[in-house]
Design an enzyme around this catalytic site. Structure first.
Site, PDB file in Angstrom:
ATOM      1  N   ASP A  87       0.820  -1.216   0.000  1.00 49.91           N
ATOM      2  CA  ASP A  87       0.000   0.000   0.000  1.00 49.91           C
ATOM      3  C   ASP A  87       0.852   1.264   0.000  1.00 49.91           C
ATOM      4  OD1 ASP A  87      -2.665  -0.722  -0.154  1.00 49.91           O
ATOM      5  OD2 ASP A  87      -2.909  -0.937   2.007  1.00 49.91           O
ATOM      6  N   GLU A 186     -14.060  -2.644  -1.593  1.00 49.00           N
ATOM      7  CA  GLU A 186     -14.268  -2.866  -0.165  1.00 49.00           C
ATOM      8  C   GLU A 186     -15.622  -2.323   0.282  1.00 49.00           C
ATOM      9  OE1 GLU A 186     -12.182  -2.089   4.208  1.00 49.00           O
ATOM     10  OE2 GLU A 186     -11.110  -1.549   2.379  1.00 49.00           O
TER      11      GLU A 186
END
Length: 269
Positions: A87, A186
């Site tokens: 990330d 998500e």
């Protein structure tokens, strides 16, 4: 059992095309990466969720590039066959496109990652284009984007109304057009995720997005029952290692206090 050959982007794309499901697990250190890879998952994510799960922050926002590089290096020391995605943390890619490219490059050069992930839709398209042009694979992240959770109204499902659902779909198409090799969705309604997955030519990985995605990702500590500050609805615990660990530590404590440890077999002559 872990794969012997390194998983590649074309292999993941081929899995999408033949309808084979992709498994992705977060890992933040050497032992968790080693075990995840032994289990044979195709992808490992060094997520900035480590801020909450490992470093004890209340959100992912405080996580730094130094944190991400440190943990990515630890994961890569396991020499995983799985494709490792790291990330880009908050404000490492939003300030400017050159800074986004430079920080993505650091995760690859210094951290050893195979690819990077960033959050956001059309606003980050210039950064995605530039990072991909620099030869770095990029995974997108839409729906509930933890770095901007406050702006989204907290950790809540995204895309339940038509306007937001349409924006998520448009953002997904824009990220793929910009060169993203994959997307994470998500906390979005299952039907929206299924539709986006069917429309996009690249693998879509879900977390709290229903069974219609090309694959799934869960946090290592969540699925093993090692993190109990909160438990999202989409998490399935496959073990309760947190409870087992506490029980083992309590037994150790008791044996030391009672003089039962160390015993003859743990002592040198």
């Amino acid at each position: 059992m872990a794969q012997h050959a390194k998983i590649t982007l074309p292999q993941l794309q081929a899995m999408k095309e033949r309808g084979a499901k992709i498994t992705m697990v977060t890992a933040y250190d050497y032992p968790s990466a080693l075990l995840a890879d032994r289990a044979g998952v195709e992808m490992i994510l060094v997520g900035d969720s480590l801020g909450m799960v490992v470093l004890g922050y209340q959100s992912t926002v405080p996580v730094t590039m130094a944190d991400m590089i440190h943990h990515t290096r630890a994961v890569m020391r396991a020499n995983p066959a799985a494709l490792v995605v790291a990330d880009l943390p908050f404000l490492s890619y939003q300030v400017s496109v050159p800074e986004a490219v430079a920080n993505a490059g650091r995760l690859i050069k210094e951290g050893g990652a195979d690819a990077v992930k960033l959050e956001g839709g059309q606003a980050v398209v210039p950064a995605v284009q530039a990072i991909v042009a620099a030869g770095i694979p990029v995974m997108g992240h839409l729906g509930l984007t933890p770095q901007s959770a406050v702006q989204l109204g907290g950790f809540r499902v995204q895309g339940r109304d038509e306007a937001v659902a349409a924006k998520i779909s448009a953002d997904a198409a824009a990220l793929v057009a910009a060169g993203a090799f994959s997307l994470v969705l998500e906390c979005v309604p299952a039907e929206l995720a299924r539709r986006i997955t069917a429309e996009l030519p690249v693998p879509v990985i879900g977390i709290g997005a229903g069974p219609g995605c090309d694959g799934q990702v869960l946090v290592y500590h969540d699925l093993l029952g090692l993190f109990d500050r909160f438990r999202p609805k989409f998490v399935k615990q496959y073990a309760r290692l947190g409870e087992a660990t506490v029980a083992a530590l309590e037994q150790y404590r008791d044996e030391v206090r009672q003089g039962r440890f160390p015993g003859e077999e743990q002592s040198f002559k």
